[in-house]
Motif scaffolding. Structure first.
Motif, PDB file in Angstrom:
ATOM      1  N   UNK A 209       0.787  -1.301   0.006  1.00 55.16           N
ATOM      2  CA  UNK A 209       0.002  -0.202  -0.009  1.00 55.16           C
ATOM      3  C   UNK A 209       0.938   1.051   0.005  1.00 55.16           C
ATOM      4  N   UNK A 210       2.130   1.292   0.894  1.00 57.82           N
ATOM      5  CA  UNK A 210       2.876   2.326   0.841  1.00 57.82           C
ATOM      6  C   UNK A 210       4.245   1.895   0.866  1.00 57.82           C
ATOM      7  N   UNK A 211       5.195   2.446   0.378  1.00 55.93           N
ATOM      8  CA  UNK A 211       6.696   1.897   0.452  1.00 55.93           C
ATOM      9  C   UNK A 211       7.418   2.264   1.901  1.00 55.93           C
ATOM     10  N   UNK A 212       8.240   1.544   1.974  1.00 54.59           N
ATOM     11  CA  UNK A 212       9.227   1.577   3.289  1.00 54.59           C
ATOM     12  C   UNK A 212      10.675   1.989   2.916  1.00 54.59           C
ATOM     13  N   UNK A 213      11.486   2.434   3.907  1.00 53.25           N
ATOM     14  CA  UNK A 213      12.810   2.840   3.471  1.00 53.25           C
ATOM     15  C   UNK A 213      13.759   1.377   3.433  1.00 53.25           C
ATOM     16  N   UNK A 257      17.431  14.459  13.672  1.00 51.16           N
ATOM     17  CA  UNK A 257      17.787  15.978  13.426  1.00 51.16           C
ATOM     18  C   UNK A 257      17.669  16.559  11.990  1.00 51.16           C
ATOM     19  N   UNK A 258      18.139  15.907  11.014  1.00 45.65           N
ATOM     20  CA  UNK A 258      18.116  16.422   9.613  1.00 45.65           C
ATOM     21  C   UNK A 258      17.056  15.382   8.803  1.00 45.65           C
ATOM     22  N   UNK A 259      16.013  15.448   9.090  1.00 44.95           N
ATOM     23  CA  UNK A 259      14.992  14.236   8.350  1.00 44.95           C
ATOM     24  C   UNK A 259      14.684  14.697   6.840  1.00 44.95           C
ATOM     25  N   UNK A 260      14.854  16.012   6.397  1.00 47.16           N
ATOM     26  CA  UNK A 260      14.740  16.100   5.093  1.00 47.16           C
ATOM     27  C   UNK A 260      15.958  15.699   4.136  1.00 47.16           C
ATOM     28  N   UNK A 261      16.990  15.946   4.862  1.00 45.79           N
ATOM     29  CA  UNK A 261      18.410  15.603   4.160  1.00 45.79           C
ATOM     30  C   UNK A 261      18.530  14.239   4.180  1.00 45.79           C
ATOM     31  N   UNK A 262      18.258  13.806   5.173  1.00 43.53           N
ATOM     32  CA  UNK A 262      18.271  12.046   5.422  1.00 43.53           C
ATOM     33  C   UNK A 262      17.391  11.178   4.363  1.00 43.53           C
ATOM     34  N   UNK A 263      16.350  12.031   4.166  1.00 45.81           N
ATOM     35  CA  UNK A 263      15.395  11.341   3.216  1.00 45.81           C
ATOM     36  C   UNK A 263      15.935  11.408   1.695  1.00 45.81           C
ATOM     37  N   UNK A 264      16.400  12.621   1.538  1.00 44.84           N
ATOM     38  CA  UNK A 264      17.271  12.760   0.082  1.00 44.84           C
ATOM     39  C   UNK A 264      18.222  11.470  -0.054  1.00 44.84           C
ATOM     40  N   UNK A 265      18.904  11.406   0.800  1.00 41.24           N
ATOM     41  CA  UNK A 265      20.169  10.500   1.043  1.00 41.24           C
ATOM     42  C   UNK A 265      19.530   8.993   0.815  1.00 41.24           C
ATOM     43  N   UNK A 266      18.439   8.761   1.542  1.00 38.37           N
ATOM     44  CA  UNK A 266      18.171   7.261   1.248  1.00 38.37           C
ATOM     45  C   UNK A 266      17.200   6.986   0.085  1.00 38.37           C
ATOM     46  N   UNK A 267      16.664   7.996  -0.460  1.00 39.27           N
ATOM     47  CA  UNK A 267      15.950   7.880  -1.731  1.00 39.27           C
ATOM     48  C   UNK A 267      16.887   7.669  -2.936  1.00 39.27           C
ATOM     49  N   UNK A 268      18.161   8.616  -2.554  1.00 37.01           N
ATOM     50  CA  UNK A 268      19.159   8.427  -3.618  1.00 37.01           C
ATOM     51  C   UNK A 268      19.852   6.875  -3.741  1.00 37.01           C
ATOM     52  N   UNK A 269      20.027   6.548  -2.433  1.00 37.74           N
ATOM     53  CA  UNK A 269      20.487   5.128  -2.224  1.00 37.74           C
ATOM     54  C   UNK A 269      19.687   4.004  -2.884  1.00 37.74           C
ATOM     55  N   UNK A 270      18.289   4.147  -2.572  1.00 41.08           N
ATOM     56  CA  UNK A 270      17.369   3.195  -3.145  1.00 41.08           C
ATOM     57  C   UNK A 270      17.522   3.297  -4.775  1.00 41.08           C
ATOM     58  N   UNK A 271      17.357   4.400  -5.177  1.00 43.97           N
ATOM     59  CA  UNK A 271      17.516   4.768  -6.631  1.00 43.97           C
ATOM     60  C   UNK A 271      18.872   4.087  -7.405  1.00 43.97           C
TER      61      UNK A 271
END
Length: 500
Positions: A209-213, A257-271
């Motif tokens: 239904x929704x993705x995970x990290x 502490x840096x949720x937006x930055x870490x979100x970008x890093x995790x999304x790049x990692x999965x990409x």
């Protein structure tokens, strides 16, 4: 009924129960000890779960016991290996004969007059009721129901001609070779099951239904392999354990502490892991990293399975089951011979044990947790609840050390009873895990004890802070109430402060 009496009863013979028992038995070999286990074998989670690919999602250097190093180049251990590790540890510490198997505990009642617990259990094979008494009780029964997993009911599922299996109850020797499999879910279990089943199944589709990290991590500890050539293996293990604990904590804090930055890093990692041909909407969660636990993919096996075409991923909602598969809200149909409902756990705290004080039920959701290990106003009772953001067993290790220090303090003071008492009105109505947001926790918020606004009543989920609090700080902190045998006998004569 003539109950057996023990100085200490531990509930549960899994990782936490055996680990805590080892710590206590080593320091207090003269204490009589019994471990009550519902299953017929020890191992807890690692004996119950037998689905394809079952493994740890934490590295074994920090997930294993500090006093029993896990010497292996493999980072994430297989379920069977962990089960054997628990049994081997129990044998080494002489605990195998202290486990009473097949006992479903129904309640535990504290007697102020007798200053002891009476534990009532049903021996499930015979239906016989058995009772035990003890001076102190430690609950290591985990956090979910062994009787049932979380299993939504889907429209039309009774018409499906294939097999519907929840991973918690995987059939022995189930053959899915050459079959079309749909795995419903996107959590750690689904991420494990998909690549494992893809090796033999005709096809495997993960329906979410929704993705995970999902974090690809090396499944071989190459740093330790190199260091083992020059240093003693005990030293290398200690270095690996410390390194991994610090990395996990650092990652969690960075996400907070840096949720937006870490979100970008995790999304790049999965990409990078899935490659250019996969739609990233399947890998873009709606929440920030570590608001729910990260999923681990050893050597990126989950991503490799997708890239190779052995498995696929669909993001949609189930409309209904048909005879031959699942019809989605979008109108698409997923053909299936086997549907695996990796839909999660059903939270059940303390093994479903009903605590009583002098015959009166303890209203657990109205109680505060003390130092993450004891419960407000409840005497001579400990509870091991591990970390949501680190290996679970880190808590049982320092928890066992704390209880040894607590017993020592009780002996020094001549106390037979100890209980945490909130004298300062710390209750804020906040649940102990309100900041942690996975579905299985949200479904159980009304069953959770509370945490206070400060000090030992606040649940930190921080191994470093907890280690200082449990292993280094004074046991006698003004919050614990120590009672001599004479004082304990008068507890019924004093009104106990009620919880809000």
């Amino acid at each position: 009924m003539n109950p057996q009496h023990f100085d200490l009863i531990i509930i549960g013979a899994g990782l936490s129960g055996i680990g805590s028992a080892c710590r206590i038995a080593q320091q207090y070999p003269d204490k009589s000890l019994a471990i009550l286990e519902r299953r017929e074998k020890m191992g807890g989670t690692w004996d119950l779960f037998r689905y394809p690919g079952i493994r740890s999602d934490s590295d074994m250097a920090s997930f294993g016991y500090n006093f029993k190093p896990w010497y292996s180049n493999e980072v994430l251990a297989k379920g069977g290996d962990i089960r054997n590790y628990v049994a081997e540890t129990a044998r080494e510490f002489g605990l195998q004969d202290k486990v009473h198997y097949g006992l479903k505990i129904t309640d535990a009642d504290w007697s102020s007059e007798m200053q002891q617990w009476t534990v009532t259990a049903i021996h499930e094979q015979t239906g016989e009721t058995r009772q035990f008494t003890c001076n102190f009780m430690l609950n290591c029964a985990g956090y979910y129901s062994y009787d049932q997993g979380y299993r939504p009911t889907f429209k039309g599922e009774e018409s499906f001609r294939g097999d519907i299996i929840h991973p918690q109850f995987w059939p022995e020797n189930f053959d899915y070779s050459g079959k079309k499999v749909v795995v419903v879910g996107s959590g750690a279990t689904a991420i494990t099951v998909v690549p494992a089943m893809a090796e033999k199944a005709a096809s495997v589709t993960m329906l979410q239904r929704s993705p995970s990290y999902i974090m690809a991590m090396p499944d071989t500890d190459r740093i330790s392999m190199v260091l083992n050539k020059f240093l003693p293996k005990e030293t290398v293990f200690k270095m690996a354990r410390k390194r991994n604990i610090l990395f996990q904590r650092g990652l969690y804090l960075a996400c907070a502490k840096w949720p937006n930055a870490m979100r970008k890093i995790m999304l790049r990692h999965m990409r990078r892991q899935v490659g250019p041909n996969v739609d990233m909407r399947h890998f873009t969660p709606k929440y920030n990293p570590w608001e729910q636990r990260l999923c681990a993919a050893p050597d990126g096996d989950f991503f490799e399975s997708l890239r190779s075409g052995k498995s696929s991923i669909v993001t949609d909602h189930i409309d209904h089951f048909s005879e031959t598969g699942i019809v989605l809200k979008s109108g698409e149909t997923l053909d299936a011979d086997v549907v695996v409902t990796a839909t999660g756990l059903d939270v059940q705290l303390m093994g479903g044990l009903q605590l009583k004080l002098d015959g009166e039920d303890v209203d657990m959701p109205k109680k505060l947790i003390y130092k993450g290990i004891m419960m407000q106003d409840v005497p001579n009772y400990g509870w091991i609840f591990g970390y949501t953001n680190a290996p679970w067993t880190l808590k049982c290790d320092i928890g066992g050390q704390y209880l040894c220090r607590l017993f020592e303090q009780m002996e020094k003071r001549g106390a037979k009873v100890v209980r945490p008492v909130d004298k300062d009105g710390n209750d804020t109505g906040v649940g102990m895990l309100d900041e942690f947001a996975p579905g299985y926790i949200m479904r159980a918020k009304d069953r959770m004890p509370r945490q206070g606004r400060e000090g030992p009543w606040k649940v930190t989920m921080h191994y470093g802070k907890d280690k200082k609090m449990l292993v280094e700080d004074p046991v006698d902190d003004g919050v614990l109430q120590f009672e001599s045998p004479e004082a304990a006998n008068t507890v019924n004569e004093r009104p106990m402060k009620a919880s809000a």
